[in-house]
Design an enzyme around this catalytic site. Structure first.
Site, PDB file in Angstrom:
ATOM      1  N   CYS A  14     -45.318   7.996  42.092  1.00 24.37           N
ATOM      2  CA  CYS A  14     -45.522   7.804  40.666  1.00 24.37           C
ATOM      3  C   CYS A  14     -46.844   7.415  39.997  1.00 24.37           C
ATOM      4  CB  CYS A  14     -44.764   6.504  40.298  1.00 24.37           C
ATOM      5  SG  CYS A  14     -42.926   6.940  40.144  1.00 24.37           S
ATOM      6  N   HIS A  34     -41.343   9.350  31.654  1.00 22.64           N
ATOM      7  CA  HIS A  34     -42.330   9.098  32.594  1.00 22.64           C
ATOM      8  C   HIS A  34     -42.357  10.407  33.306  1.00 22.64           C
ATOM      9  CE1 HIS A  34     -44.055   7.690  36.272  1.00 22.64           C
ATOM     10  NE2 HIS A  34     -43.059   7.111  36.817  1.00 22.64           N
ATOM     11  N   CYS A  46     -46.421   0.976  39.298  1.00 24.49           N
ATOM     12  CA  CYS A  46     -45.832   0.652  40.815  1.00 24.49           C
ATOM     13  C   CYS A  46     -45.567   2.196  41.158  1.00 24.49           C
ATOM     14  CB  CYS A  46     -44.454  -0.010  40.349  1.00 24.49           C
ATOM     15  SG  CYS A  46     -43.428   0.985  39.356  1.00 24.49           S
TER      16      CYS A  46
END
Length: 385
Positions: free
Chosen positions: A89, A341, A371
């Site tokens: 991510c 996202h 994160c």
């Protein structure tokens, strides 16, 4: 050491899954921010020394090194190299950080850092198998392999975060996005994309995932996704949206930007990446924030704006609890719960949001942190010029 600056930063709209970009090839989507950077800045592509693109699921239509293909498809010729990277991510933000580091080192003067993820056409998780994805040797060192959904719930338990709190964060995310959209705050950063949908030409110019009418009552009716009802707090409404999008930043040395007649938006002050507990997994933004501040002369109170990726609302809640940062300074134009996202594109998208918001408000410093799977955190501090 050269000072890296952001000359410009753009993103496509983030299209809802199976929405406006479902018929758009990921490589075409990846090329859109590059074309925009060229047009907006009268950029000669021959000046670009590298394109670094994050992509978390680099297979099928996102395979074959999409970081190299994007500038070729953008019409930048064959002389611009490109590379795809995967820090899960944090990939898009890592692309920006690596671009900045290349400039800091003096190796390059002009680098593009960005990312892409088409989660409709290349679904999340399609690059591994749950049964064979991790070697048995892993468990000689770590007692279990936690998935991100369970990690989010464990964070909620660890920090005594209840469902109403995470739902309040989610409602704020949508309302803040709506306010920003109503005030045209995204106009300088979102680039319209001309594409096709069901064989018809369309122009996509706004995010497709936000639900401005979201309220606590609506969220209270959604079923918990990752655990049994009553034993968890996360559901589709307080978790990040699954979307398609791309983003990119044009990064140069400050002196080179001046030579080209460009007026930079912000300096990249510091970058950081850390490892963290892989069992809680998603707490990496906490030590990443602490570490990047230690490497500068800045205090938390010096930072005017924060972006903390809303992978799950509990991630943001825990970060707020540990750092003591103000929610009023955090994700001020909505976060991933609202706009989604797109894994490999999000990090550079967050930095794009911060650079433009610093310009809009006249504030000085901003910090982005995310994160990352298997327990990592990434951070970047930028300063308005």
């Amino acid at each position: 050491m050269s000072t890296p600056v952001i000359v410009d930063a753009v993103r496509t709209p983030f299209g809802a899954r199976d929405g406006s970009f479902r018929d758009t090839h990921p490589q075409d989507l990846a090329s859109e921010p590059l074309k925009a950077l060229e047009e907006r800045n009268s950029l000669d592509p021959e000046l670009v020394e590298d394109v670094i693109y994050g992509c978390v699921t680099p297979l099928d239509e996102q395979g074959l090194n999409i970081g190299r293909l994007a500038p070729m498809i953008a019409g930048w010729g064959d002389q611009v190299p490109g590379v795809q990277l995967n820090r899960m991510c944090g990939s898009g933000q890592q692309a920006v950080n690596f671009a900045a580091q290349a400039v800091m080192s003096g190796q390059h003067d002009v680098v593009v850092g960005g990312g892409v993820e088409h989660m409709t056409r290349v679904p999340m998780g399609s690059d591994y198998d749950d049964e064979t994805g991790v070697t048995e040797t892993y468990f000689e060192h770590f007692e279990e392999r936690t998935n991100q959904f369970e990690a989010a719930e464990r964070i909620a338990e660890t920090y005594d975060i209840n469902r109403q709190y995470v739902d309040e964060i989610a409602v704020d995310s949508h309302q803040r996005w709506k306010r920003a959209d109503d005030e045209d705050r995204f106009a300088s950063q979102i680039i319209p994309v001309e594409t096709e949908l069901d064989g018809e030409p369309i122009t996509v110019d706004t995010d497709g995932h936000p639900r401005p009418g979201t309220d606590l009552e609506t969220l209270s009716e959604l079923p918990v996704l990752f655990r049994e009802e009553g034993n968890g707090v996360h559901h589709a409404g307080n978790s990040s949206g699954v979307v398609d999008g791309a983003s990119a930043t044009l990064i140069t040395s400050e002196s080179y930007a001046r030579e080209q007649g460009w007026e930079p938006m912000a300096r990249i002050v510091q970058t950081e990446v850390v490892g963290s507990d892989p069992i809680l997994m998603l707490t990496g933004p906490i030590p990443a924030t602490e570490s990047i501040l230690e490497k500068t002369d800045l205090e938390l109170s010096d930072i005017d704006l924060f972006e903390v990726n809303e992978a799950f609302a509990s991630v943001v809640a825990a970060w707020l609890d540990e750092t003591g940062a103000s929610w009023e300074k955090t994700n001020v134009n909505g976060g991933a719960i609202a706009h989604g996202h797109p894994l490999g594109a999000t990090g550079s998208g967050l930095i794009t949001k911060l650079a433009h918001e610093l310009q809009r408000t006249g504030k000085d410093y901003a910090l982005s942190t995310m994160c990352i799977g298997f327990g990592m955190g990434i951070a970047t501090i930028i300063e308005r010029i």
